[in-house]
Motif scaffolding. Structure first.
Motif: not given
Length: 267
Positions: A190-193, A197-199, A216-221, A226-228
């Motif tokens: 549900r969060i993905e929907e 987002h992805e790393y 060195d990976r980060r989440i791209d939303a 912040g909301q994620l």
């Protein structure tokens, strides 16, 4: 040896061949096995040593696959090259020489020296003992550790057993753990929907650093990072409370009655 059908496909569920392989191994390694009563056989299954296990496995892998091992421990090397169907047949035969009870249950869990499944009437009894052991170990590592009370049900325990006469790779767990895991999976979906987002790799990811590689990976939303993060924290808090509540509910519901055994001990 497990036969092939006319199209060359393996018959992995040949009960007769599997049972014959187990019987042949037992007769060769423990000639008196079939003269023992059921209790003595189960004791042998539960506490046999590694050398006996290797000798049995070597004979069974040869009987089922035609692979010859020149020494007892070589069966593990041969096992690595088996296709899944033949490995399944081998594990099924092994279970007939190591499982206990009517369902031939075997736990892939470490136990203290001299302790076997036959020392416990039920999975519940085993899990209480394991919980106590884990708590004592943590207290030894950290004198300030506050022991957690046992509130029911094992975490994931890997097991093998016969169900309807066939080998099943099983996982034993509590209702609380199962419920929490199912809800967690649904939450992630549900969060993905809601916030796709992805790393993504950062500039330092994968570069050598000391004796290893940098992470060195980060989440791209898409700007909603912040909301994620807030949504994930709330989901985690909910899951933690769900698990605790479910365990306590189980404990109250079972306070006045015993749990059913996961294996049936012969008397």
């Amino acid at each position: 040896m497990i036969p092939n059908d006319r199209r060359g496909r393996l018959h992995p569920f040949d009960h007769a061949a599997i049972e014959a392989a187990a019987r042949r191994a037992l007769m060769a390694v423990v000639p008196d096995y079939f003269s023992w009563d059921d209790n003595r056989r189960e004791r042998f299954h539960a506490d046999r040593d590694r050398d006996t296990r290797d000798a049995l496995s070597r004979i069974m892998i040869t009987a089922l696959t035609g692979t010859r091992c020149d020494r007892d421990e070589a069966w593990e090397e041969a096992e690595e090259d088996l296709e899944p169907a033949r490995l399944y047949a081998l594990n099924w035969a092994r279970l007939l020489t190591e499982g206990i009870g009517e369902d031939r249950i075997y736990l892939n869990e470490s136990m203290a020296d001299g302790v076997t499944l036959l020392d416990f009437e039920t999975v519940h009894d085993y899990d209480i003992d394991d919980h106590r052991f884990q708590q004592e170990a943590r207290r030894r590592e950290s004198p300030d550790y506050v022991e957690e009370p046992y509130e029911g049900g094992p975490h994931w325990l890997w097991a093998r057993m016969l169900i309807d006469g066939r080998l099943n790779y099983s996982t034993l767990t509590s209702v609380a753990q199962y419920l929490t895991d199912e809800v967690e999976e649904a939450m992630h979906q549900r969060i993905e929907e809601r916030i796709p987002h992805e790393y993504v790799d950062g500039p330092e990811h994968g570069k050598k650093s000391g004796g290893g590689l940098r992470w060195d990976r980060r989440i791209d939303a898409g700007g909603l990072e912040g909301q994620l993060e807030e949504l994930k924290e709330r989901a985690y808090d909910y899951l933690t409370e769900l698990y605790r509540t479910s365990r306590r509910s189980w404990k109250r519901a079972n306070a006045s009655r015993s749990t059913s055994p996961a294996w049936t001990r012969r008397r």
